[in-house]
Design a protein around this motif. Sequence first.
Motif, PDB file in Angstrom:
ATOM      1  N   ARG A  31      98.446  60.313 108.777  1.00  0.00           N
ATOM      2  CA  ARG A  31      98.289  58.872 109.016  1.00  0.00           C
ATOM      3  C   ARG A  31      99.385  58.348 109.939  1.00  0.00           C
ATOM      4  NH1 ARG A  31      96.866  55.287 103.911  1.00  0.00           N
ATOM      5  NH2 ARG A  31      99.080  55.125 103.526  1.00  0.00           N
ATOM      6  N   PHE A  55      96.009  49.771 106.723  1.00  0.00           N
ATOM      7  CA  PHE A  55      96.621  49.986 105.411  1.00  0.00           C
ATOM      8  C   PHE A  55      98.055  49.495 105.494  1.00  0.00           C
ATOM      9  CE2 PHE A  55      98.933  52.189 102.194  1.00  0.00           C
ATOM     10  CZ  PHE A  55      98.037  52.521 101.188  1.00  0.00           C
ATOM     11  N   TYR A 109      90.385  63.314 103.920  1.00  0.00           N
ATOM     12  CA  TYR A 109      90.979  62.005 104.260  1.00  0.00           C
ATOM     13  C   TYR A 109      92.045  62.204 105.348  1.00  0.00           C
ATOM     14  CZ  TYR A 109      93.554  57.625 102.957  1.00  0.00           C
ATOM     15  OH  TYR A 109      94.185  56.408 102.941  1.00  0.00           O
ATOM     16  N   THR A 145     106.982  56.178 104.350  1.00  0.00           N
ATOM     17  CA  THR A 145     106.252  55.795 103.134  1.00  0.00           C
ATOM     18  C   THR A 145     107.096  56.215 101.952  1.00  0.00           C
ATOM     19  OG1 THR A 145     104.059  55.994 104.127  1.00  0.00           O
ATOM     20  CG2 THR A 145     104.166  56.138 101.740  1.00  0.00           C
ATOM     21  N   ASN A 191     103.349  62.150  97.185  1.00  0.00           N
ATOM     22  CA  ASN A 191     102.104  61.895  96.439  1.00  0.00           C
ATOM     23  C   ASN A 191     100.842  62.217  97.232  1.00  0.00           C
ATOM     24  OD1 ASN A 191     102.519  59.654  98.068  1.00  0.00           O
ATOM     25  ND2 ASN A 191     101.786  58.180  96.546  1.00  0.00           N
ATOM     26  N   PHE A 192     100.928  62.116  98.581  1.00  0.00           N
ATOM     27  CA  PHE A 192      99.817  62.542  99.441  1.00  0.00           C
ATOM     28  C   PHE A 192     100.414  63.443 100.523  1.00  0.00           C
ATOM     29  CE2 PHE A 192      98.111  58.923  97.275  1.00  0.00           C
ATOM     30  CZ  PHE A 192      96.773  59.246  97.092  1.00  0.00           C
ATOM     31  N   MET A 202      99.596  61.460 104.261  1.00  0.00           N
ATOM     32  CA  MET A 202     100.659  60.563 104.726  1.00  0.00           C
ATOM     33  C   MET A 202     101.328  61.121 105.991  1.00  0.00           C
ATOM     34  SD  MET A 202     100.332  58.012 102.771  1.00  0.00           S
ATOM     35  CE  MET A 202      98.606  58.482 102.715  1.00  0.00           C
ATOM     36  N   ARG A 257      93.542  58.013  89.888  1.00  0.00           N
ATOM     37  CA  ARG A 257      93.633  58.908  91.052  1.00  0.00           C
ATOM     38  C   ARG A 257      95.065  59.448  91.107  1.00  0.00           C
ATOM     39  NH1 ARG A 257      93.962  56.147  96.794  1.00  0.00           N
ATOM     40  NH2 ARG A 257      93.801  57.905  98.216  1.00  0.00           N
ATOM     41  N   SER A 314      90.686  52.759 100.711  1.00  0.00           N
ATOM     42  CA  SER A 314      91.392  53.419 101.828  1.00  0.00           C
ATOM     43  C   SER A 314      90.479  54.306 102.678  1.00  0.00           C
ATOM     44  CB  SER A 314      92.514  54.313 101.293  1.00  0.00           C
ATOM     45  OG  SER A 314      93.350  53.607 100.437  1.00  0.00           O
ATOM     46  N   THR A 357      99.922  56.618  92.898  1.00  0.00           N
ATOM     47  CA  THR A 357      99.625  56.109  94.241  1.00  0.00           C
ATOM     48  C   THR A 357     100.174  54.693  94.341  1.00  0.00           C
ATOM     49  OG1 THR A 357      97.513  54.942  93.919  1.00  0.00           O
ATOM     50  CG2 THR A 357      97.387  57.328  94.115  1.00  0.00           C
ATOM     51  N   CYS A 358     100.531  54.305  95.566  1.00  0.00           N
ATOM     52  CA  CYS A 358     101.102  52.960  95.749  1.00  0.00           C
ATOM     53  C   CYS A 358     100.045  51.878  95.587  1.00  0.00           C
ATOM     54  CB  CYS A 358     101.704  52.821  97.150  1.00  0.00           C
ATOM     55  SG  CYS A 358     102.860  54.113  97.512  1.00  0.00           S
ATOM     56  N   VAL A 359      98.764  52.272  95.785  1.00  0.00           N
ATOM     57  CA  VAL A 359      97.698  51.272  95.728  1.00  0.00           C
ATOM     58  C   VAL A 359      96.982  51.251  94.386  1.00  0.00           C
ATOM     59  CG1 VAL A 359      97.162  51.112  98.193  1.00  0.00           C
ATOM     60  CG2 VAL A 359      96.146  52.947  96.856  1.00  0.00           C
TER      61      VAL A 359
HETATM   62  C1  SIN Z   1      99.708  55.781  98.868  1.00  0.00           C
HETATM   63  O1  SIN Z   1      99.650  55.717  97.673  1.00  0.00           O
HETATM   64  O2  SIN Z   1     100.781  55.620  99.453  1.00  0.00           O
HETATM   65  C2  SIN Z   1      98.506  56.051  99.727  1.00  0.00           C
HETATM   66  C3  SIN Z   1      97.227  55.822  99.064  1.00  0.00           C
HETATM   67  C4  SIN Z   1      96.047  55.765 100.015  1.00  0.00           C
HETATM   68  O3  SIN Z   1      96.156  56.072 101.199  1.00  0.00           O
HETATM   69  O4  SIN Z   1      94.991  55.373  99.543  1.00  0.00           O
END
Ligand code: SIN
Length: 479
Positions: free
Chosen positions: A158, A447, A104, A226, A150-151, A155, A277, A441, A282-284
């Motif tokens: 991106r 996003f 990703y 983020t 978290n990523f 992150m 996940r 995503s 995760t924020c989503v």
């Molecule tokens: C996030 O949780 O900030 C990112 C999750 C994603 O990119 O799907």
Amino acid sequence: MRRYDLLIGGEWRQAEGGRTFTVDDPATGETVGEVADASPADAAAAVAAATEAFPVWAAKTAKERARILFRWYDLMMAHADEIAECMTREQGKPLAEARGEVEYAADFVQWFGEEAKRVYGETIPASHPHKRLLVLKQPVGVVAAITPWNFPAAMITRKVAPAIAAGCTVVIKPAEQTPLTAGLLAELALEAGMPPGVMNLVTSSDPAAIAKVWLEDERVRKITFTGSTEVGKLLMRQAADTVKRVSLELGGQAPFLIFDDADVDAAVREVMASKFRNAGQTCVCANRLYVQRGIADEFTRVLAERVQALRVGRGTEEGVQIGPLIDEQAVAKVERHVSDAVSKGARIVTGGTRLTQQGARFYAPTVLADVRDDMLVMREETFGPVAPVRVFDTEEEAIELANRTRYGLAAYMFTRDLSRATRVMERLEYGIVGVNDGLPSVAQAPFGGFKESGLGREGGRYGMEEFLEVKYVSIGLLP
Ligand code: SIN
């Protein structure tokens, strides 16, 4: 043990005074690495290096910038297993998930390398025959990127890949919990031919001190962050003094609506993919499950069966699906949310406890039923493996409940009715909507969130615009 210094102006150098801090494996508490602990002076040195590199990098052709991004992509893919292992050791997510995150993350590098060549300007028809009106797109300048734990890979790419593709130079501060993956990515970027000063890495145990230096420095023209909504608001306030451009990817509190006509098996599969996940960090991820009364019992039963079967353990162990939470505060928050729900009448269908035999930071994947709107699990982001199920009756009620929050990052729904999906999708106040899809995503799509979930978009062509200034030029033709 991995060790990284600061990357400033193309050189790895120690932090002022030789200070360092250690990085722990959240599964065991064991030290897995050590990195330089930057001072405010180091943070300022990184800005100086990025400022010096900027005009040269901005003047490169898009093709030259893309070539380096493509080499970085190839190196990331060639080292995918090594990056994944490093990520699992410092962050805890299962190896298979970490491997998925590397792909990703690399996708952003490749996609923005391609997009670098499509930064088009515009010509506008003039009102006078002797004038020509042009719109140019130019890089905003030095960008400060502050990334979360978290990523640890995605992150960074991106934010950094579109910035670099656009012709900006960057200073990056990764989360103090996960600086090793950042160090490894920076090492590969150098190997890919990233020129000195284009990408600078500053690790620190004092994020606020580094952010303050960058926010006060007028040479930094953009901040991209983020993290939590609270910190995002603080950064936005601080950025105001030098009127920096700001992109914020903040908290979410995603609703997942499952209508009576849904295929229960498929809905459970997508809810699991979204909710569990990264152990729900995760924020989503689905934070609130709303299930229509007709299938609520069946859905809850099937979900609980699958959740109970999830294998929890160290991310490095074969077959593990749920790793540890990042730290003690994260576990304490999950415990607080579950005990609050139970004290207000929720029923634990499965889970609901720490798994101390695995280690201090493991929490059992949990399903809660008989959930009410005043419970913390329905009002705040839990950021853990807890799925609260709340029953609803009508489409109107589901939309109202879904929108009843200050957040607006991601929302999901499951239904076979296209007309309903269209009606609901249009009314959800969210930046991302998954229809029969728990994992929307991808690198090529925007996003970002509505309301207090953030500002701006990452990913896709929208993500590139965040790093470009628009310059209007009016040319008067002389006789
Ligand atoms: C996030 O949780 O900030 C990112 C999750 C994603 O990119 O799907």
